[in-house]
Scaffold this active site. Structure first.
Site, PDB file in Angstrom:
ATOM      1  N   GLY A   1       6.094   5.520   3.457  1.00 23.81           N
ATOM      2  CA  GLY A   1       5.563   4.160   3.448  1.00 23.81           C
ATOM      3  C   GLY A   1       5.196   3.573   4.787  1.00 23.81           C
ATOM      4  O   GLY A   1       4.709   2.435   4.860  1.00 23.81           O
TER       5      GLY A   1
ATOM      6  N   ASN B   1       0.818  -1.215   0.000  1.00 18.20           N
ATOM      7  CA  ASN B   1       0.000   0.000   0.000  1.00 18.20           C
ATOM      8  C   ASN B   1       0.857   1.274   0.000  1.00 18.20           C
ATOM      9  O   ASN B   1       0.351   2.366   0.291  1.00 18.20           O
ATOM     10  CB  ASN B   1      -0.956   0.010   1.201  1.00 18.20           C
ATOM     11  CG  ASN B   1      -0.236   0.022   2.550  1.00 18.20           C
ATOM     12  OD1 ASN B   1       0.949   0.309   2.633  1.00 18.20           O
ATOM     13  ND2 ASN B   1      -0.970  -0.300   3.608  1.00 18.20           N
TER      14      ASN B   1
ATOM     15  N   GLU C   1      -4.653  21.043  21.706  1.00 15.82           N
ATOM     16  CA  GLU C   1      -3.360  21.611  21.327  1.00 15.82           C
ATOM     17  C   GLU C   1      -3.463  23.123  21.461  1.00 15.82           C
ATOM     18  O   GLU C   1      -4.192  23.788  20.716  1.00 15.82           O
ATOM     19  CB  GLU C   1      -2.972  21.248  19.896  1.00 15.82           C
ATOM     20  CG  GLU C   1      -1.570  21.757  19.561  1.00 15.82           C
ATOM     21  CD  GLU C   1      -1.341  22.046  18.092  1.00 15.82           C
ATOM     22  OE1 GLU C   1      -0.170  22.199  17.716  1.00 15.82           O
ATOM     23  OE2 GLU C   1      -2.313  22.132  17.333  1.00 15.82           O
TER      24      GLU C   1
ATOM     25  N   ASP D   1      -6.351  19.100  17.356  1.00 23.19           N
ATOM     26  CA  ASP D   1      -5.347  19.963  16.747  1.00 23.19           C
ATOM     27  C   ASP D   1      -5.817  21.423  16.740  1.00 23.19           C
ATOM     28  O   ASP D   1      -7.008  21.710  16.662  1.00 23.19           O
ATOM     29  CB  ASP D   1      -5.105  19.485  15.313  1.00 23.19           C
ATOM     30  CG  ASP D   1      -4.020  20.252  14.602  1.00 23.19           C
ATOM     31  OD1 ASP D   1      -2.875  20.208  15.066  1.00 23.19           O
ATOM     32  OD2 ASP D   1      -4.329  20.891  13.573  1.00 23.19           O
TER      33      ASP D   1
END
Length: 616
Positions: free
Chosen positions: A167, A147, A363, A334
């Site tokens: 990856g 993938n 955050e 976030d």
């Protein structure tokens, strides 16, 4: 024309044109949330329905306990919002939503209701007994090379590019759970793993293009569920990183927005001012407030408009969906001060209504306690705003750590910052850290001095709050800015790596020393009730270099001595600390296992921390 400019132009100058509806040209492409649950505290459910001219249909549902309360059309005929009432008597199962179209045509969507998980929420799901381990999934380990590049995403594998896809994936994290467990952390926090379909710089995860789909280069939703279940089997917990301030320019709705106010749009492109203090400023101007909260984080990160009630509900339901689907233990939100603060407060309240004592950490990257405490006040602020969120990212303490163990070499910085804890509503709930994905690596910030790195680890893991460490800092990972460099690959996570730092044999002497040091503290910490539930008492540093504090309960007491100086100290007197030593006659250092039969004096090595369990 540049991809981002085309998307941006479409967003900023969006115009809906009237069109003649062809009854045959009606499609049903997407329904979100994709499923829901029975037994929820709130019976309300908003469905976003998308498809060509779908607003020309008439939805209906025939299912006991599911009522259609209202159907809303927006400017764009390709959207419908269906508000449902999922009543208490409803049973799990699949029901049909029938969309009657002109000329007696109909479209059918099968919608599933599952039973809500039965989870004990009598205590906070993540608390001071836990330690978080933050991972950037693309850079940790490649468990499934098939993938690395996928047909449904634009950016392809390029490990030689620091800003490219390398990856790493969910399978890679699963493959190395034993390393994480052995280290002694109790909780995983992954940088966002949802789909980021951007032509470049998509690895970090913060430009989400589908809020309900795992990026195919990381795996599937089922892979994330498997990872969470494996963590739970090992007694570990899972935090999901969510982003509600913005989406990615490649989000599926960006070429066909539901309405002009779905995003915060400007006549010309406008960045956020990135000035959090604007929110709490009692003399704020509306223009300053708008630029901070409605300006875009980046040209490829469209700013979501939480003042749109459909957007607000969409985001709230997305969090609930992931909590329920994956049995999450916490959410890290976030850029918390950037969206509409009232919408975010309602988001927090809605989650707590559904999951009491659920852990949410915001955050909040303010450097000063006075600014940060606005978000963790424990009460209504003077401007009438109640934040409700139960944990914040303790950046003031982070910067104090760098100053204390860095160039200033003054432990007083830590003492001074903690002395302002009276401004917080719940300082022991703060997330404390010495590194993360947004700042240069700890190794670089402390000039590669392994002893100073160890001091910072000892402090973070024993002070008040919920600790978090960034993957690889326990192995002296290097990495200055920019972000693509500091978020480096974990050696051994890829088949052809020359070194494998997941195992012992390839580690240098210094790497092994720091890893084992951190592991020793973490494994001890798992059973240290005085750290989990104890109070904190600290003393003004002697000569600004020796910082002494105690973590204690009624029957357990641990003394931490940090000698931040460059020289050894012979026979350091403990007389000044007798109010905390009263009733104790000896102790044992949990790191060196050295026993101290007397608590009158102690010899201190330079740049060394002592974590001494006291005994009667």
């Amino acid at each position: 024309m540049n991809y981002f400019f085309k998307i941006l132009s479409a967003c900023l100058f969006l115009v809906f044109f009237a069109e003649t509806i062809n009854a045959q040209n009606i499609t049903l492409d997407k329904v979100e949330p994709p499923n829901w649950w029975t037994g929820m505290e709130s019976s309300e459910l908003q469905l976003l329905v998308y498809g060509t001219n779908i607003s020309e249909t008439k939805p209906s549902i025939q299912y006991d306990g599911v009522l259609v309360k209202s159907i809303t059309k927006l400017e764009n005929p390709n959207y419908l919002f269906i508000n449902l009432d999922i009543q208490n008597r409803v049973k799990e199962g699949v029901f049909k939503i029938t969309f009657d179209a002109p000329n007696d045509n109909e479209l059918v969507y099968e919608y599933e209701l599952k039973p809500k998980r039965k989870i004990d929420r009598t205590v906070q799901s993540i608390n001071t007994s836990d330690v978080m381990y933050l991972i950037t999934p693309d850079r940790f380990a490649n468990g499934d090379s098939s993938n690395d590049t996928t047909d449904d995403t634009i950016e392809k594998l390029n490990r030689s590019n620091p800003d490219g896809r390398h990856g790493g994936d969910l399978k890679g994290i699963i493959d190395h759970l034993n390393y994480i467990e052995d280290l002694g952390v109790t909780t995983l926090w992954l940088n966002p793993f949802l789909e980021n379909d951007q032509p470049k710089y998509s690895y970090h995860g913060y430009g989400i293009s589908d809020f309900y789909k795992t990026d195919s280069r990381f795996g599937t939703n089922e892979d994330f569920l498997k990872l969470t279940e494996l963590c739970h089997q090992k007694g570990m917990k899972m935090i999901m990183d969510q982003v509600f301030n913005h989406c990615g320019a490649g989000h599926w709705w960006m070429n066909d927005l539901p309405s002009k106010d779905w995003l915060n749009q400007w006549k010309t492109y406008t960045n956020s001012s990135f000035t959090n203090i604007t929110i709490s400023d009692p003399y704020q101007s509306k223009s300053d407030l708008d630029v901070h909260t409605k300006g875009w984080f980046d040209s490829n990160l469209p700013d979501l408009n939480q003042e749109n009630p459909f957007m607000e509900t969409y985001l709230i339901q997305n969090s609930i969906w992931w909590i329920e689907y994956a049995n999450l233990d916490g959410i890290r939100m976030d850029t918390y001060p950037y969206p509409n603060k009232h919408a975010m407060a309602r988001w927090v309240q809605r989650i707590y209504d559904e999951y009491p004592n659920f852990y949410i950490v915001a955050e909040t990257s303010d450097e000063k306690v006075a600014a940060l405490s606005y978000w963790n006040k424990g009460q209504t602020n003077k401007d009438g705003y109640t934040p409700y969120v139960n944990s914040v990212s303790d950046y003031p303490l982070y910067y104090s750590i760098l100053r204390a163990f860095g160039e200033e070499n003054s432990a007083y910085r830590i003492y001074e910052t903690l002395a302002y804890d009276y401004l917080y509503g719940a300082p022991f709930n703060n997330k404390v850290f010495n590194g993360n994905h947004d700042v240069p690596r700890l190794f670089n910030e402390l000039d590669g001095n392994k002893d100073k790195i160890k001091l910072s680890m000892a402090f973070v893991l024993t002070t008040r709050g919920i600790p978090q460490i960034y993957y690889g800092d326990e192995l002296l990972f290097e990495g200055p800015k920019p972000d693509g460099v500091l978020r480096k690959d974990f050696p051994g996570g890829w088949k052809n790596d020359k070194r494998n730092l997941f195992g012992e044999k390839d580690r240098t002497k210094d790497e092994a020393e720091v890893h084992d040091y951190v592991r020793t503290i973490l494994q001890w910490r798992k059973n240290a009730k005085e750290i989990h539930k104890g109070k904190l008492k600290h003393y003004k540093p002697k000569n600004e270099t020796v910082y002494v504090y105690f973590r204690y309960t009624d029957n357990q007491n641990t003394m931490v001595i940090i000698n931040n100086g460059k020289k050894d100290i012979q026979d350091f007197s403990l007389e000044h600390y007798q109010e905390s030593l009263d009733g104790y006659s000896s102790g044992i250092d949990i790191i060196t296992k050295q026993t101290y039969s007397s608590l009158q004096n102690i010899s201190l090595k330079a740049d060394t921390a002592y974590i001494i369990e006291l005994e009667n």
